[in-house]
Design an enzyme around this catalytic site. Structure first.
Site, PDB file in Angstrom:
ATOM      1  N   CYS A 146       0.840  -1.203   0.000  1.00 45.29           N
ATOM      2  CA  CYS A 146       0.000   0.000   0.000  1.00 45.29           C
ATOM      3  C   CYS A 146       0.877   1.256   0.000  1.00 45.29           C
ATOM      4  O   CYS A 146       0.648   2.186  -0.780  1.00 45.29           O
ATOM      5  CB  CYS A 146      -0.899   0.028   1.241  1.00 45.29           C
ATOM      6  SG  CYS A 146      -2.102  -1.305   1.317  1.00 45.29           S
TER       7      CYS A 146
ATOM      8  N   ASP B  65      35.843  19.785  15.431  1.00 45.28           N
ATOM      9  CA  ASP B  65      36.367  21.131  15.595  1.00 45.28           C
ATOM     10  C   ASP B  65      36.852  21.252  17.043  1.00 45.28           C
ATOM     11  O   ASP B  65      36.296  20.623  17.944  1.00 45.28           O
ATOM     12  CB  ASP B  65      35.257  22.146  15.314  1.00 45.28           C
ATOM     13  CG  ASP B  65      35.697  23.563  15.587  1.00 45.28           C
ATOM     14  OD1 ASP B  65      36.743  23.969  15.055  1.00 45.28           O
ATOM     15  OD2 ASP B  65      34.997  24.266  16.344  1.00 45.28           O
TER      16      ASP B  65
ATOM     17  N   ASP C 249      30.288  23.442  16.002  1.00 40.99           N
ATOM     18  CA  ASP C 249      29.281  24.261  16.685  1.00 40.99           C
ATOM     19  C   ASP C 249      29.165  25.674  16.132  1.00 40.99           C
ATOM     20  O   ASP C 249      28.254  26.410  16.499  1.00 40.99           O
ATOM     21  CB  ASP C 249      29.604  24.349  18.183  1.00 40.99           C
ATOM     22  CG  ASP C 249      30.828  25.207  18.455  1.00 40.99           C
ATOM     23  OD1 ASP C 249      31.769  25.174  17.634  1.00 40.99           O
ATOM     24  OD2 ASP C 249      30.853  25.906  19.483  1.00 40.99           O
TER      25      ASP C 249
ATOM     26  N   ASP D 184      31.931  26.273  10.899  1.00 42.67           N
ATOM     27  CA  ASP D 184      31.886  24.819  10.714  1.00 42.67           C
ATOM     28  C   ASP D 184      30.809  24.399   9.713  1.00 42.67           C
ATOM     29  O   ASP D 184      30.763  23.237   9.305  1.00 42.67           O
ATOM     30  CB  ASP D 184      31.608  24.110  12.050  1.00 42.67           C
ATOM     31  CG  ASP D 184      32.697  24.355  13.072  1.00 42.67           C
ATOM     32  OD1 ASP D 184      33.876  24.366  12.673  1.00 42.67           O
ATOM     33  OD2 ASP D 184      32.378  24.550  14.254  1.00 42.67           O
TER      34      ASP D 184
END
Length: 891
Positions: free
Chosen positions: A14, A438, A637, A641
């Site tokens: 389906c 990082d 963060d 980045d």
């Protein structure tokens, strides 16, 4: 992506039919249908009306989720309420009541001689009519199978209900034929032949198939309901009312009536209704609902608070910042729903099989019946084999294998503050080979802090020394000065007032404290104000070697001591890196800092490899190079980045980071802990393993079940499958798949005890990795180094399975040099005074690179110099002007 609710789906066939129908609509770029949540996500320019029309034309129903949310605003959300189980339970109870009587007549009396009234026991036609009536009632009770099944057949999209309807219907029709044939024999007076037809009745099979499938459907619905428990619990957290200030009075309103900018109050013990900013008051807030962290967080005026968190101690007045669907809680719910609505790449194989599964099974059933008739078996025997094939086949197990595991896994992540945006992100996390992190804000806390305090002898106590330093640095705007002030505040030091304060660019600060001149700054500055013994000079060099910035202080001709300041490593970072390495994952640290600082941090944390002095575009380039070696996870963060997060196979954003980073990431860590990175990968691996188990079970079940039902093993082993047992097996298959997925709820994602090192598809030696890094640095002006731990871990690595050959055209350039800027590129080194830390380096770098003709500037505060790469001769006066405008001095 626009979200829709879809009704009428009963199996994977389906969902495949709906997906195919919507994908064919002009303007639809992608469509993903989830059988688990009965939802659909559509991307593209097609209108909602066209999409809904396409779904309806395929024989199903659809509606926009957003419209349903608006209609139900302020009401308790029932989007994930298990409405299916109660309905199926009523159907099952009714079916079992009539089925029990039917089984007594058909099996108990006919086969085992259980007592019946004489007028029935002696009348075989009456026995047949009773079975016909009882099985007919059970079929009416379960008419949904027939309605959905034949509707799908009419739309040329047969599904699981079609198989059940055909199987049960064939049993009933053949049994009815047998009843009429028996009646004809009775009328003809041939009682012996008439009694033979009693054993050709399959009325009980027709009813039993429906009852057993209903049992399976109910168990499946109940288990599917549990897979959404995590999401439902998140929705239940949403507060229903808020106390807002209207015309100076407190008024309780529904949370949907709160608007951005409204002022609301929250008392101790109450739930915060919307995201806001504290205007007055201070309190401790339990944010466990969002982050999983049970320790309350202190909040003060100016701090932000989030909806669904609990105000534990103080009375606060707040301004609404984000309301409705914009709150943090709503975004989390949307992410989890989004993950459930998308498909994992591994599900594509199952979807392709499910799309053609039912027609193939119907064909196999017809062929099976024909073959047995050709071999001379009776019509009853041949039909029974065909019915068994129909009812044992299960496309649902295939269709549910992936989505149930994704739903449980993403829900489990949400409970622990790990948000997977898509199903693919959960799957890809489980395949990670390399994790690139990082440094600033990810491995470290992202702000300078005091790490060491060293006083000069017994003449000055530590508290007295710190009091002088805090007083002097309190008027400075330098980031390192603020770190000293924060240390003083933490120790509750009351610093005296400084007069005649003066900041000397590139050197330090000076002022009068009680009429006595005091000084603070770098070694060159302080040595001219007071004699510094060799012991302290060596200590300062030692701090610098560890990646810290030593600040020297003196006054009235006496040296007071040294305060070392650095961007402090998060407590959990070393353990997180250790866990990643224990999982066989290669760890890399990217940073814009100089190589000396980067290596000092890397040594403490234990990463395998370091790439230092990297620019934002250099991070993205490094990620692309590492992607040639395996699946890459990038953890960051900041805004800088974002390119790397987007380029990586999986981008993981720290929750406390910028909105840009979070938007670019595939996974968001709400608690901003690096230790959640191995947890996210661990959960991804567990989910992937669970999906493999489910798919294996689903494929093997059908591969064994269908031949068994067709009678392939009758000649060899005498194994003959009754249609009723086929129906029971079909019922249990989906239930087993869903139940297996629920085991993910018991996975301890923070426990490394059961971690296994992954065998990499592509492993390269330490030297080759260094060469790759050198290429990256050559193009982006980076400083690179390979941690000794990396070489050791690579030497002990398992043999390569499919080693990727090095690019013969790529020559390793020396670290920090460029090989592709052209023959006209030149490099000059200038002496710059006044740089004291990495922040100073950034200011100088930015200032010089703004000068036309400068390709790149590489400052070093440790050497008091800057290396400038330029594509043409630039007057020294321009460089000097840029440096002095930045607040530094060039010799």
């Amino acid at each position: 992506m626009e979200q829709y609710n879809v009704t009428g789906m009963s199996c994977a066939a389906c969902s495949a039919r709906v997906e195919k129908a919507v994908s064919a609509v002009e303007g639809v770029s992608s469509c993903s249908v989830s059988l688990l949540t009965n939802s659909m996500g559509v991307e593209g320019t097609a209108s909602a009306e066209k999409i809904i029309a396409a779904v309806e034309a395929a024989g199903y129903g659809a509606s926009l989720k957003s419209e349903e949310i608006k209609q139900n605003q302020g009401k308790k959300s029932d989007a994930l309420e298990d409405k299916e189980t109660p309905v199926l339970k009523k159907r099952l109870i009714a079916s079992l009541g009539f089925l029990a009587v039917l089984m007594y007549v058909s099996m108990g009396h006919t086969m085992w001689g259980w007592p019946m009234p004489d007028f029935i026991a002696e009348n075989c036609i009456a026995i047949g009519l009773i079975q016909l009536l009882l099985s007919g009632i059970v079929m009416v009770i379960n008419q949904k199978f027939f309605i959905n099944g034949f509707k799908g057949l009419m739309h040329k999209a047969p599904n699981m209900d079609t198989l059940v309807a055909l199987g049960s219907g064939a049993s009933f029709v053949y049994s009815t034929y047998a009843l009429f044939a028996m009646s004809a024999q009775v009328i003809a007076g041939n009682m012996m032949e008439a009694h033979h037809y009693i054993h050709e009745f399959y009325f009980e099979s027709a009813a039993m198939i429906l009852a057993l499938i209903t049992v399976g459907k109910m168990l499946e619905a109940r288990s599917k309901g549990k897979t959404t428990d995590a999401l439902r619990s998140l929705m239940d957290l949403a507060p229903k009312t808020a106390t807002v200030l209207r015309n100076g009075a407190e008024v309780t309103v529904g949370v949907e009536e709160v608007r951005k900018g409204d002022i609301f109050v929250v008392r101790p013990g109450e739930s915060i209704p919307v995201d806001g900013i504290i205007l007055e008051g201070e309190t401790a807030v339990n944010e466990a609902a969002l982050t999983g962290e049970s320790i309350p967080v202190d909040k003060f005026a100016g701090d932000s608070v989030s909806a669904a968190t609990i105000n534990q101690s103080g009375f606060i007045k707040c301004e609404a910042a984000r309301v409705g669907e914009d709150t943090t809680l709503s975004q989390i719910i949307k992410m989890v729903e989004g993950a459930a609505a998308t498909k994992a790449p591994i599900a594509k194989v199952a979807d392709k099989v499910s799309g053609v599964f039912v027609p193939i099974v119907i064909t196999i059933a017809l062929v099976t019946t024909a073959v047995w008739l050709f071999l001379g078996e009776s019509i009853g025997f041949a039909v029974a084999r065909g019915i068994s094939v129909l009812v044992i086949s299960c496309p649902c197990a295939l269709g549910l294998a992936t989505p149930v595991a994704i739903m449980v896994g993403s829900g489990m992540g949400a409970k622990n503050g790990i948000l997977y945006k898509t199903a693919a992100s959960l799957e890809e996390a489980g395949r990670a080979d390399i994790v690139i992190m990082d440094k600033t804000g990810t491995i470290t806390k992202g702000e300078p802090a005091v790490t060491d305090i060293m006083t000069a002898g017994d003449e000055v106590s530590e508290s007295a020394f710190l009091k002088i330093a805090v007083a002097l640095e309190a008027k400075s705007e330098h980031p390192l000065a603020k770190a000293i002030v924060r240390e003083g505040e933490a120790r509750e030091i009351s610093a005296p007032e400084i007069s005649n304060f003066y900041a000397i660019a590139g050197k330090g600060v000076t002022g009068l404290m009680g009429g006595i001149p005091v000084f603070g700054g770098n070694y060159d500055f302080i040595k001219d104000t007071a004699p510094i013994e060799d012991e302290f000079a060596a200590a300062g060099e030692g701090f610098a070697a560890e990646g810290k910035t030593p600040l020297y202080f003196s006054g009235n001709g006496k040296f007071f001591g040294i305060i070392a300041v650095a961007d402090v490593i998060k407590e959990e970072s070393p353990e997180a890196v250790s866990q990643l390495k224990g999982m066989g994952i290669h760890t890399v640290m990217l940073t814009g800092d100089n190589e000396r600082t980067a290596n000092a941090i890397a040594e403490k944390v234990g990463v395998d490899e370091v790439i230092a002095g990297v620019l934002p575009e250099g991070k993205e380039e490094a990620v692309r190079r590492f992607k040639k070696q395996g699946k890459v996870v990038m953890v960051g963060d900041g805004i800088n980045d974002a390119p790397a997060l987007t380029s990586a196979d999986i981008g993981i954003a720290i929750g406390a980071g910028t909105d840009v980073a979070i938007d670019c990431a595939d996974i968001v860590l709400m608690q901003s802990r690096l230790s959640d990175v191995p947890a996210a990968i661990r959960l991804g691996r567990a989910s992937l393993r669970n999906i493999h188990q489910n798919l294996f079970w689903a494929f093997v079940y059908n591969c064994i079940g269908i031949p068994l039902a067709a009678g392939v093993f009758i000649a060899a082993f005498g194994w003959e499958l009754n249609p009723m047992f086929g129906a029971a097996a079909m019922s249990l298959s989906s239930f087993c798949v869903v139940t297996n997925a629920l085991r993910l709820n018991f996975v301890d994602i923070h426990n490394p005890k059961h971690d296994r090192k992954k065998k990499h598809k592509a492993e390269i030696s330490s030297a080759a990795k260094h060469e790759e890094s050198a290429d990256v640095t050559a193009e982006n002006g980076l400083e690179c180094s390979v941690n000794e731990n990396a070489a050791e871990s690579m030497e002990n690595a398992e043999p390569e399975q499919n080693e990727i050959p090095d690019n013969p055209s790529a020559e390793a350039a020396p670290c920090g040099t460029s090989s592709d800027e052209g023959d006209n590129a030149m490099e000059k080194t200038y002496k710059v005074m006044g740089m004291m830390c990495g922040h100073c380096e950034s200011h100088v770098k930015e200032a010089i690179e703004a000068v036309p003709g400068v390709i790149e500037a590489k400052p070093s505060f440790l050497k008091d110099e800057v290396s400038v790469k330029m594509n043409e001769e630039i007057p020294e006066e321009l460089i000097k002007e840029a440096v002095e405008n930045a607040g530094y001095r060039m010799n």
